[in-house]
Design a protein around this motif. Structure first.
Motif, PDB file in Angstrom:
ATOM      1  N   HIS A  29       0.825  -1.221   0.000  1.00 31.33           N
ATOM      2  CA  HIS A  29       0.000   0.000   0.000  1.00 31.33           C
ATOM      3  C   HIS A  29       0.859   1.270   0.000  1.00 31.33           C
ATOM      4  CE1 HIS A  29      -3.167  -2.862   0.836  1.00 31.33           C
ATOM      5  NE2 HIS A  29      -2.540  -3.243   1.928  1.00 31.33           N
ATOM      6  N   VAL A  30       1.874   1.277  -0.844  1.00 26.97           N
ATOM      7  CA  VAL A  30       2.751   2.438  -0.963  1.00 26.97           C
ATOM      8  C   VAL A  30       2.022   3.545  -1.719  1.00 26.97           C
ATOM      9  CG1 VAL A  30       4.907   3.291  -1.977  1.00 26.97           C
ATOM     10  CG2 VAL A  30       4.836   1.045  -0.867  1.00 26.97           C
ATOM     11  N   ASP A  31       2.207   4.788  -1.297  1.00 30.29           N
ATOM     12  CA  ASP A  31       1.651   5.946  -1.989  1.00 30.29           C
ATOM     13  C   ASP A  31       2.427   6.122  -3.304  1.00 30.29           C
ATOM     14  OD1 ASP A  31       0.945   8.457  -2.948  1.00 30.29           O
ATOM     15  OD2 ASP A  31       0.864   9.372  -0.956  1.00 30.29           O
ATOM     16  N   GLN A  32       1.872   5.610  -4.389  1.00 27.22           N
ATOM     17  CA  GLN A  32       2.605   5.590  -5.654  1.00 27.22           C
ATOM     18  C   GLN A  32       2.761   6.980  -6.264  1.00 27.22           C
ATOM     19  OE1 GLN A  32       1.717   2.391  -8.434  1.00 27.22           O
ATOM     20  NE2 GLN A  32       0.716   1.206  -6.824  1.00 27.22           N
ATOM     21  N   ALA A  33       1.786   7.839  -6.079  1.00 26.00           N
ATOM     22  CA  ALA A  33       1.891   9.196  -6.631  1.00 26.00           C
ATOM     23  C   ALA A  33       3.035   9.954  -5.962  1.00 26.00           C
ATOM     24  CB  ALA A  33       0.569   9.942  -6.446  1.00 26.00           C
ATOM     25  N   HIS A  34       3.144   9.814  -4.630  1.00 20.99           N
ATOM     26  CA  HIS A  34       4.239  10.474  -3.918  1.00 20.99           C
ATOM     27  C   HIS A  34       5.582   9.868  -4.325  1.00 20.99           C
ATOM     28  CE1 HIS A  34       6.501  12.483  -0.824  1.00 20.99           C
ATOM     29  NE2 HIS A  34       6.858  11.328  -0.284  1.00 20.99           N
ATOM     30  N   GLY A  35       5.626   8.547  -4.439  1.00 20.17           N
ATOM     31  CA  GLY A  35       6.869   7.901  -4.859  1.00 20.17           C
ATOM     32  C   GLY A  35       7.321   8.377  -6.225  1.00 20.17           C
ATOM     33  N   SER A  36       6.348   8.593  -7.118  1.00 25.15           N
ATOM     34  CA  SER A  36       6.686   9.082  -8.451  1.00 25.15           C
ATOM     35  C   SER A  36       7.235  10.507  -8.400  1.00 25.15           C
ATOM     36  CB  SER A  36       5.442   9.033  -9.340  1.00 25.15           C
ATOM     37  OG  SER A  36       5.717   9.529 -10.625  1.00 25.15           O
ATOM     38  N   ASP A  56      22.950   2.377 -11.615  1.00 24.80           N
ATOM     39  CA  ASP A  56      22.757   3.428 -10.611  1.00 24.80           C
ATOM     40  C   ASP A  56      21.426   4.144 -10.807  1.00 24.80           C
ATOM     41  OD1 ASP A  56      25.214   3.120  -9.172  1.00 24.80           O
ATOM     42  OD2 ASP A  56      26.247   4.038 -10.865  1.00 24.80           O
ATOM     43  N   GLU A  57      21.072   4.416 -12.054  1.00 26.17           N
ATOM     44  CA  GLU A  57      19.798   5.085 -12.325  1.00 26.17           C
ATOM     45  C   GLU A  57      18.623   4.214 -11.868  1.00 26.17           C
ATOM     46  OE1 GLU A  57      17.234   7.121 -15.992  1.00 26.17           O
ATOM     47  OE2 GLU A  57      19.125   6.081 -16.408  1.00 26.17           O
ATOM     48  N   ASP A  58      18.693   2.905 -12.200  1.00 18.88           N
ATOM     49  CA  ASP A  58      17.615   1.994 -11.797  1.00 18.88           C
ATOM     50  C   ASP A  58      17.515   1.891 -10.281  1.00 18.88           C
ATOM     51  OD1 ASP A  58      16.851   1.440 -14.371  1.00 18.88           O
ATOM     52  OD2 ASP A  58      18.006  -0.413 -14.532  1.00 18.88           O
ATOM     53  N   ALA A  59      18.669   1.785  -9.609  1.00 16.98           N
ATOM     54  CA  ALA A  59      18.659   1.658  -8.146  1.00 16.98           C
ATOM     55  C   ALA A  59      18.003   2.880  -7.510  1.00 16.98           C
ATOM     56  CB  ALA A  59      20.084   1.471  -7.622  1.00 16.98           C
ATOM     57  N   LEU A  60      18.354   4.068  -7.999  1.00 14.79           N
ATOM     58  CA  LEU A  60      17.771   5.294  -7.458  1.00 14.79           C
ATOM     59  C   LEU A  60      16.284   5.368  -7.769  1.00 14.79           C
ATOM     60  CD1 LEU A  60      18.222   8.003  -6.043  1.00 14.79           C
ATOM     61  CD2 LEU A  60      18.793   8.997  -8.280  1.00 14.79           C
ATOM     62  N   ARG A  61      15.922   5.029  -8.988  1.00 16.12           N
ATOM     63  CA  ARG A  61      14.524   5.101  -9.426  1.00 16.12           C
ATOM     64  C   ARG A  61      13.649   4.198  -8.546  1.00 16.12           C
ATOM     65  NH1 ARG A  61      12.608   6.417 -14.369  1.00 16.12           N
ATOM     66  NH2 ARG A  61      14.687   6.304 -15.291  1.00 16.12           N
ATOM     67  N   TRP A  62      14.071   2.946  -8.382  1.00 16.71           N
ATOM     68  CA  TRP A  62      13.247   1.993  -7.641  1.00 16.71           C
ATOM     69  C   TRP A  62      13.258   2.264  -6.135  1.00 16.71           C
ATOM     70  CZ3 TRP A  62      15.793  -2.106 -11.205  1.00 16.71           C
ATOM     71  CH2 TRP A  62      15.090  -2.159 -12.407  1.00 16.71           C
ATOM     72  N   ALA A  63      14.367   2.752  -5.618  1.00 14.82           N
ATOM     73  CA  ALA A  63      14.409   3.112  -4.193  1.00 14.82           C
ATOM     74  C   ALA A  63      13.441   4.260  -3.905  1.00 14.82           C
ATOM     75  CB  ALA A  63      15.829   3.500  -3.789  1.00 14.82           C
ATOM     76  N   CYS A  64      13.330   5.205  -4.832  1.00 14.23           N
ATOM     77  CA  CYS A  64      12.359   6.298  -4.662  1.00 14.23           C
ATOM     78  C   CYS A  64      10.936   5.745  -4.568  1.00 14.23           C
ATOM     79  CB  CYS A  64      12.454   7.280  -5.829  1.00 14.23           C
ATOM     80  SG  CYS A  64      13.949   8.283  -5.856  1.00 14.23           S
ATOM     81  N   ARG A  65      10.618   4.807  -5.441  1.00 12.89           N
ATOM     82  CA  ARG A  65       9.255   4.276  -5.455  1.00 12.89           C
ATOM     83  C   ARG A  65       8.942   3.480  -4.187  1.00 12.89           C
ATOM     84  NH1 ARG A  65       8.842   1.795 -11.589  1.00 12.89           N
ATOM     85  NH2 ARG A  65       9.933   3.510 -12.640  1.00 12.89           N
ATOM     86  N   LEU A  66       9.978   2.905  -3.581  1.00  8.73           N
ATOM     87  CA  LEU A  66       9.754   2.010  -2.440  1.00  8.73           C
ATOM     88  C   LEU A  66      10.208   2.587  -1.106  1.00  8.73           C
ATOM     89  CD1 LEU A  66      10.968  -1.365  -4.042  1.00  8.73           C
ATOM     90  CD2 LEU A  66       8.603  -0.588  -3.742  1.00  8.73           C
ATOM     91  N   HIS A  67      10.605   3.850  -1.064  1.00  2.78           N
ATOM     92  CA  HIS A  67      11.237   4.345   0.160  1.00  2.78           C
ATOM     93  C   HIS A  67      10.307   4.325   1.360  1.00  2.78           C
ATOM     94  CE1 HIS A  67       9.301   8.165  -1.056  1.00  2.78           C
ATOM     95  NE2 HIS A  67       9.493   8.589   0.186  1.00  2.78           N
ATOM     96  N   GLN A 123      10.175  16.972  -1.521  1.00  5.25           N
ATOM     97  CA  GLN A 123       8.782  16.547  -1.707  1.00  5.25           C
ATOM     98  C   GLN A 123       8.072  16.259  -0.389  1.00  5.25           C
ATOM     99  OE1 GLN A 123       7.021  16.620  -4.347  1.00  5.25           O
ATOM    100  NE2 GLN A 123       8.597  16.982  -5.909  1.00  5.25           N
ATOM    101  N   HIS A 124       8.638  16.736   0.721  1.00  2.00           N
ATOM    102  CA  HIS A 124       8.090  16.435   2.041  1.00  2.00           C
ATOM    103  C   HIS A 124       6.650  16.925   2.207  1.00  2.00           C
ATOM    104  CE1 HIS A 124       8.854  16.415   6.697  1.00  2.00           C
ATOM    105  NE2 HIS A 124       7.870  15.634   6.322  1.00  2.00           N
ATOM    106  N   SER A 125       6.285  17.989   1.540  1.00  2.00           N
ATOM    107  CA  SER A 125       4.943  18.541   1.697  1.00  2.00           C
ATOM    108  C   SER A 125       3.868  17.644   1.088  1.00  2.00           C
ATOM    109  CB  SER A 125       4.864  19.922   1.051  1.00  2.00           C
ATOM    110  OG  SER A 125       5.103  19.828  -0.344  1.00  2.00           O
ATOM    111  N   ARG A 126       4.269  16.719   0.201  1.00  2.00           N
ATOM    112  CA  ARG A 126       3.374  15.728  -0.400  1.00  2.00           C
ATOM    113  C   ARG A 126       2.220  16.375  -1.190  1.00  2.00           C
ATOM    114  NH1 ARG A 126       4.789  10.875   2.331  1.00  2.00           N
ATOM    115  NH2 ARG A 126       3.157   9.764   1.190  1.00  2.00           N
ATOM    116  N   ASN A 127       2.456  17.541  -1.737  1.00  2.00           N
ATOM    117  CA  ASN A 127       1.398  18.188  -2.522  1.00  2.00           C
ATOM    118  C   ASN A 127       1.525  17.885  -4.024  1.00  2.00           C
ATOM    119  OD1 ASN A 127       3.596  19.705  -3.247  1.00  2.00           O
ATOM    120  ND2 ASN A 127       2.914  21.585  -2.221  1.00  2.00           N
TER     121      ASN A 127
END
Length: 510
Positions: A332-339, A363-374, A450-454
């Protein structure tokens, strides 16, 4: 797929593809070309290295076993010369999963081969085996059971067409069972029974589930199963098909023979004779536990699966993308925020990748996927959720990912907030720590922005990087309107300063 799309995909694929499977018993290499969407083998090489036989009581690989492996890889390396890096996959399986000094061998292997070597988990090995087998069989409807007996593990898969449905890797193989039950080459009734019972005990964890799912056909894909098929044909017990009745008869004959020296009479190659009874015991146990009545042999295996997986990645049909999406949905990850975090992090990465040596797809893939799953750990608890997320990524079965890549993802998620202490990097190799530290810093910066999540687009910030410094210039007035973000950035400066890294925040120069 249309002819035009096939041609377009093939145009983006390297002329030559190669895979190396460093198994516990044998090392195999396949060199191939992609022709009209199908992989055409150019050359196959295989050697009995028996890396798993070199594991001592403390699970350390002996120097002798390592040397056998390296000498084999030297021969493989000559054939690999000139193959583009994006067209090569080299993996280790059970022996390197359990060896405490695996990295020592991997470092030597990478030096000899000139390409990265990665270790895959048991379920990932099972997935790739099924991929290889399914591409070498007719595309029939109905579920199939696939069994592959390796030197240190045996994989069991139920799937339909090209999609696996059940994946299991059991810690038993023809080398490990040889060492336990047939070390002196004798084949006694007592030792054979012990080996079969041991294998049946291992299968207790899956047999009910596998029988419930069911299958229409059974396929064996390893050298051990091929050898059994050949022996049954030599004895005229079958035409090569493996049946329950023939297996029971072969068990009686092996015990009557009493020693592996006599296996040559049945056409078993000398380099396979010592492990033949062990592989037979495991397969007979599988026939009994899973109530298999007959089985065919198929040539496809892990090495072919690696090639088809490689082609999928090159042609943007990457199973890892499906794995990331499945994780987001399951937890149930917030996918919009991860994007939003992902887009911000990639904008930062693009500006500093060259200076920090991060301009690679890995490196690009690792960063991309870590953002989506952080934020994956939030499903457990908000408190210390970065640690919960790291644990989930470290220990979950992630189809398509090597163990090293899993550790990298877990490290980035672990380090995306709070202290960036040395403990964050305790599970990665020393040579990977600098780049993962840089990727962590970029992820942390994106999370703060992106902390404000807007979900607003990131500002057009400008980065300047040095070895231990990152300067961030924001548009004039942007931070004045966002005091919370400024406070977060000030905290981030403190966290990074404790690790001898300077984060400079300044308005953009006109």
């Amino acid at each position: 797929m249309t002819a035009a799309s096939i041609a377009e995909n093939e145009a983006s694929t390297p002329d030559l593809l190669a895979s190396i499977d460093m198994g516990s018993n044998s090392f195999h290499m396949v060199v191939a070309r992609l022709v009209h969407g199908e992989i055409r083998t150019v050359e196959k090489m295989g050697e009995k290295v028996q890396l798993g036989a070199g594991l001592d009581a403390d699970n350390n690989l002996s120097e002798e076993a390592q040397q056998r492996g390296i000498e084999c890889l030297r021969r493989f390396a000559q054939r690999l010369q000139g193959t583009p890096a994006e067209g090569v996959q080299i993996v280790g399986t059970n022996a390197l999963r359990v060896a405490r000094n695996a990295q020592e061998f991997i470092d030597k292997a990478e030096e000899v081969l000139g390409y990265p070597v990665e270790v895959i988990a048991g379920r990932e090995e099972a997935r790739l085996i099924y991929l290889g087998v399914s591409h070498t069989l007719s595309d029939d409807e109905g579920r199939r059971l696939v069994i592959d007996i390796g030197g240190g593990s045996t994989e069991f898969i139920i799937g339909e067409r090209f999609e696996p449905q059940e994946l299991s890797s059991m810690h038993m193989g023809c080398v490990s069972f040889r060492n336990l039950y047939f070390p002196d080459g004798k084949i006694t009734r007592k030792q054979m029974d012990k080996a079969i019972i041991h294998a049946e005990q291992e299968l207790q964890s899956i047999w009910r589930r596998y029988r419930a799912v069911g299958w229409q056909s059974a396929v064996g894909s390893s050298g051990s199963i091929k050898a059994i098929s050949n022996v049954l044909a030599t004895l005229k017990l079958t035409d090569g098909k493996i049946t329950r009745e023939a297996m029971d008869e072969l068990r009686t004959r092996l015990v009557d023979m009493g020693n592996i020296d006599k296996l040559a009479e049945l056409g078993v190659r000398e380099d396979r004779q010592s492990i033949f009874p062990a592989g037979f015991a495991i397969l007979l146990a599988a026939f009994r536990a899973l109530d298999i009545q007959e089985m065919e042999f198929a040539d496809g295996a892990l090495r072919e699966g690696l090639l088809y997986d490689l082609v999928g990645r090159i042609q943007h049909e990457d199973v890892r993308e499906r794995t990331i999406t499945a994780l987001q949905e399951r937890y149930h990850v917030d996918q919009a925020h991860g994007s939003a975090v992902e887009q911000t992090a990639l904008a930062a990465w693009d500006q500093v990748a060259d200076v920090w040596g991060l301009r690679t797809p890995v490196d690009e893939d690792a960063l991309r996927w870590a953002c989506r799953l952080h934020e994956i750990g939030l499903t457990i608890s908000h408190s210390q959720y970065h640690k919960h997320g790291a644990y989930l990524l470290h220990y979950s079965d992630l189809p398509g990912f090597t163990l090293q890549f899993q550790r990298a993802l877990a490290t980035l998620v672990r380090g995306h907030r709070r202290k960036l202490s040395p403990a964050v990097f305790e599970h990665v190799e020393p040579e990977d720590k600098p780049r993962l530290r840089y990727l962590c810093i970029l992820l942390r910066l994106a999370v703060v922005i992106q902390h404000s999540r807007n979900l607003e687009p990131a500002p057009e910030f400008v980065l300047r990087a040095e070895e231990n410094l990152l300067s961030v210039e924001f548009p004039d007035g942007w931070l004045d309107d966002r005091p919370l973000t400024l406070a977060d950035l000030n905290n981030e400066q403190d966290y990074l300063a404790r690790q001898d890294f300077t984060l400079e925040i300044r308005p953009q120069q006109s």
